[in-house]
Design a protein around this motif. Sequence first.
Motif, mmCIF file in Angstrom:
data_model
loop_
_atom_site.group_PDB
_atom_site.id
_atom_site.type_symbol
_atom_site.label_atom_id
_atom_site.label_comp_id
_atom_site.label_asym_id
_atom_site.label_seq_id
_atom_site.Cartn_x
_atom_site.Cartn_y
_atom_site.Cartn_z
ATOM 1 N N PRO A 1 -48.069 94.048 98.928
ATOM 2 C CA PRO A 1 -48.790 95.011 98.991
ATOM 3 C C PRO A 1 -48.015 95.261 100.114
ATOM 4 O O PRO A 1 -48.076 96.440 100.434
ATOM 5 C CB PRO A 1 -50.557 94.420 98.716
ATOM 6 N N GLN A 2 -48.005 94.218 100.804
ATOM 7 C CA GLN A 2 -47.629 94.900 102.283
ATOM 8 C C GLN A 2 -45.896 95.279 102.367
ATOM 9 O O GLN A 2 -45.777 96.881 103.321
ATOM 10 C CB GLN A 2 -47.102 93.339 103.408
ATOM 11 N N GLN A 3 -45.093 94.824 101.597
ATOM 12 C CA GLN A 3 -44.143 95.733 101.582
ATOM 13 C C GLN A 3 -43.924 96.983 100.611
ATOM 14 O O GLN A 3 -43.104 97.866 101.289
ATOM 15 C CB GLN A 3 -42.901 94.797 100.980
ATOM 16 N N PHE A 4 -44.793 97.096 100.375
ATOM 17 C CA PHE A 4 -45.083 98.234 99.385
ATOM 18 C C PHE A 4 -45.736 99.304 100.602
ATOM 19 O O PHE A 4 -45.338 100.512 100.585
ATOM 20 C CB PHE A 4 -46.533 98.056 98.511
ATOM 21 N N ASP A 5 -46.630 98.889 101.829
ATOM 22 C CA ASP A 5 -46.639 99.476 102.461
ATOM 23 C C ASP A 5 -45.954 100.114 103.252
ATOM 24 O O ASP A 5 -45.094 101.107 103.687
ATOM 25 C CB ASP A 5 -47.895 98.837 103.320
ATOM 26 N N ALA A 6 -45.182 99.209 103.300
ATOM 27 C CA ALA A 6 -43.458 99.244 104.506
ATOM 28 C C ALA A 6 -42.994 100.349 103.546
ATOM 29 O O ALA A 6 -42.012 101.326 104.646
ATOM 30 C CB ALA A 6 -42.521 98.189 104.586
ATOM 31 N N LEU A 7 -42.579 100.442 102.513
ATOM 32 C CA LEU A 7 -42.024 101.250 101.864
ATOM 33 C C LEU A 7 -42.121 102.963 101.958
ATOM 34 O O LEU A 7 -41.508 103.467 102.261
ATOM 35 C CB LEU A 7 -41.367 100.871 100.333
ATOM 36 N N PHE A 8 -43.641 102.640 101.433
ATOM 37 C CA PHE A 8 -44.201 104.086 101.524
ATOM 38 C C PHE A 8 -44.383 104.524 103.118
ATOM 39 O O PHE A 8 -44.519 105.569 103.805
ATOM 40 C CB PHE A 8 -45.945 103.909 101.184
ATOM 41 N N ASP A 9 -44.267 103.790 104.187
ATOM 42 C CA ASP A 9 -44.703 104.170 105.083
ATOM 43 C C ASP A 9 -43.541 104.640 105.791
ATOM 44 O O ASP A 9 -43.094 105.834 106.222
ATOM 45 C CB ASP A 9 -45.584 102.557 106.790
ATOM 46 N N ALA A 10 -42.469 104.186 105.176
ATOM 47 C CA ALA A 10 -41.327 104.581 106.087
ATOM 48 C C ALA A 10 -40.058 105.940 104.884
ATOM 49 O O ALA A 10 -39.800 106.022 106.451
ATOM 50 C CB ALA A 10 -39.633 103.204 105.676
ATOM 51 N N PHE A 11 -40.762 105.826 104.101
ATOM 52 C CA PHE A 11 -40.677 106.577 103.114
ATOM 53 C C PHE A 11 -40.991 108.515 103.732
ATOM 54 O O PHE A 11 -40.288 109.464 104.024
ATOM 55 C CB PHE A 11 -40.744 106.807 102.416
ATOM 56 N N LYS A 12 -42.743 107.757 104.502
ATOM 57 C CA LYS A 12 -43.386 109.075 105.210
ATOM 58 C C LYS A 12 -42.645 109.458 106.512
ATOM 59 O O LYS A 12 -42.433 110.512 106.431
ATOM 60 C CB LYS A 12 -44.597 108.430 105.171
ATOM 61 N N ALA A 13 -42.348 108.910 107.173
ATOM 62 C CA ALA A 13 -42.094 108.477 108.157
ATOM 63 C C ALA A 13 -40.858 109.482 108.348
ATOM 64 O O ALA A 13 -40.303 110.344 109.285
ATOM 65 C CB ALA A 13 -41.045 107.651 109.478
#
Length: 276
Positions: free
Chosen positions: A198-210
């Motif tokens: 779940p932490q890596q998914f958050d990191a993926l979506f955060d990075a993609f959004k940024a």
Amino acid sequence: MNVDLHSHSSRSDGVLPPAQVAARAHAQGVDWWSLSDHDETSGLAEAAAAARELGLGFIPGVEISVTFCEQTVHVLGLNIHPEQPDLQTGLAGIRQIRFERARGIAARLQDCGIAGAYEGALRHVDNPQLIGRVHFARHLLEQGHCKSLQQAFDRYLGEGKRAFVPMRWPDLASAVAWIHAAGGKAVIAHPGRYRYTPQQFDALFDAFKAQGGEGLEVVSSGHTPAQCDRYARVARAYGFEASRGSDFHAPHIPRTELGRVPQLPDDLMPVWRDWV
Ligand code: AMP
Ligand code: MN
Ligand code: MN
Ligand code: MN
């Protein structure tokens, strides 16, 4: 409206040439279709011409392989101008490392007692610019080393299996930048397929959004209904637009037939809203 923005032709690892994918999409009742071959845009001209003849709406696409947190992620570039030089240079680099990986896969298969797999896989390649694991899987199946393509991945080609070669694709930011340079929208393909925490998914979506990534493929043939619900919630939470795709590769696989996956939830913003 039936919109299917994820499919493959024999220009990558699908089995039908682009014009036949177009005809099949039309016959299946698709109104707007995207061809999105892996790391390759050479089928788009044929696809566009065939779609025009059929009166089928066409969105030029590509599915780019990237590495994020040590895993492969696929990023769809939708409504791209395929001739854009940064995109073409980036994709050519990926196709080059695919051929280097293919030599590695063949060497590992040799260690398993399977000789000549590089040449064997090449016999299943339609586009001499693009080789993938599916071409090896078709060779292994043809030679009787497995009973299905799935078994070729389970025994040899899948992550961590005997002939698996770990890959370092370009990073997410590069793929998003190429897609934007080409005037397209970036969409994370089939998020339910990645084995992240779940932490890596958050990191993926955060990075993609940024990075300015626009969309998430909420509805995919690779998703269970629960996964569609989960990624619809992610799209709402992040303000991502939503896409829908069959990930069609070949006929006679009902689950991945063109235009047959569920519709997007009504409240989501379709990635195609300005295009159709
Ligand atoms: P590649 O991009 O060359 O690493 O190959 C990935 C492609 O292999 C995916 O796009 C699918 O078409 C196919 N693939 C991956 N896993 C499987 C599997 N378990 N069974 C059948 N095909 C698979
Ligand atoms: Mn594929
Ligand atoms: Mn994919
Ligand atoms: Mn795909």
